[in-house]
Design an enzyme around this catalytic site. Sequence first.
Site, PDB file in Angstrom:
ATOM      1  N   LYS A 176       0.843  -1.203   0.000  1.00 24.73           N
ATOM      2  CA  LYS A 176       0.000   0.000   0.000  1.00 24.73           C
ATOM      3  C   LYS A 176       0.878   1.253   0.000  1.00 24.73           C
ATOM      4  CE  LYS A 176      -3.718  -2.480   2.261  1.00 24.73           C
ATOM      5  NZ  LYS A 176      -4.327  -2.937   3.520  1.00 24.73           N
TER       6      LYS A 176
ATOM      7  N   ASP B  78     -11.158   2.651   4.182  1.00 25.15           N
ATOM      8  CA  ASP B  78     -11.523   1.234   4.118  1.00 25.15           C
ATOM      9  C   ASP B  78     -13.041   1.059   4.090  1.00 25.15           C
ATOM     10  OD1 ASP B  78      -9.559  -0.669   3.872  1.00 25.15           O
ATOM     11  OD2 ASP B  78      -9.041  -0.695   5.998  1.00 25.15           O
TER      12      ASP B  78
ATOM     13  N   GLN C  33      -4.360  -1.511   9.745  1.00 27.45           N
ATOM     14  CA  GLN C  33      -4.282  -2.850   9.165  1.00 27.45           C
ATOM     15  C   GLN C  33      -4.869  -3.876  10.138  1.00 27.45           C
ATOM     16  OE1 GLN C  33      -3.148  -3.553   5.971  1.00 27.45           O
ATOM     17  NE2 GLN C  33      -3.888  -5.627   6.379  1.00 27.45           N
TER      18      GLN C  33
END
Length: 304
Positions: free
Chosen positions: A52, A119, A96
């Site tokens: 990422k 997200d 994460q």
Amino acid sequence: MATILDGKAINQQIIDELQPRIQHLAQTRRPPGLVVILVGNDPGSEIYVGNKVRTCRALGMLSEEIRLPATASTSELLAHIETLNQRPDVDGILVQMPLPKQIDSRAVLLAIRPDKDVDGFHPFNVGQLVANAPAPRPCTPAGIMEMLRRYDISPSGKEAVIVGRSDIVGKPMALLLLHQHATVTICHSKTPDLPAVCRRAGILVAAIGRAGMITADYIKPGAVVIDVGMNRIDNRADAERIAQGTPSKLAAFEKNGTVLVGDVLPAAMAELSSAYTPVPGGVGPLTIAMLMANTVQSAELRLA
Ligand code: NDP
């Protein structure tokens, strides 16, 4: 002959379309910014976070990584999120998952400002998804919708069956397909006669996390099959079963002692489906492309 839905090619298209938008922001205001927080040192998570951050930087975006020890507390993590919520140069905050057990994951999701939640996991954004209102969408299912759109596969009027009901893949996938007028069934570990339910599907999405569980028995001829599963196999018996009819997978196993496989038997997908996503190179590259897209859109909305 089934069409292979090429996630790498679609990833490149999405990235190419984002590039001028990023340049415009960088020249007129500032580059979009994404901060990724990694707690602990799970090897899989390290790889995802590295990808990422690298992708962001290659695109000319601001990208930072905050690493906390596996022993970090909820309040420590919340303090970082609060700082990032306030920073004007940060458009996206990604924590994460999974987080170590001592951390209250729900409190963490709730703490991220919804307009920086790239997200799409904050309860506000989940509500927006249910209502089909604008908000960042969870990246994996959003990437799958983007792939279907770019291959001219319309869910409208089709029966879609999703195996897996997680908050990050199965449930949002079901809602996105529903909003595109599919008739949706969500299955899970308690669903009776799963093969029969799956055989109804014009679009079958496997998001289970069980290597090669979906066999020919589950696939209606002509179905579109989306294999979300990412499973690393390190035993020969599984590798031989799953690699049947796909010598390249067995060769990869012979070479490395492990091989990455999906939830669907590759030979069954290739033989029965009208189109399918390979593993790797199918759904995976779309997830990261949609994360970039969500971050750029967040910046555009903030700087408008
Ligand atoms: P979860 O473990 O959160 O969910 C798995 C789901 O599969 C659950 O709903 C579970 O049912 C269901 N399930 C498990 N066993 C069976 C079974 N025997 N029959 C029917 N249903 C079953 O997984 P995720 O949604 O997080 O991930 C799914 C897969 O997708 C994983 O392999 C993951 O690595 C991959 N993934 C890939 C991404 C990508 O970018 N390519 C991104 C995210 C995930 P129940 O709820 O009843 O337990």
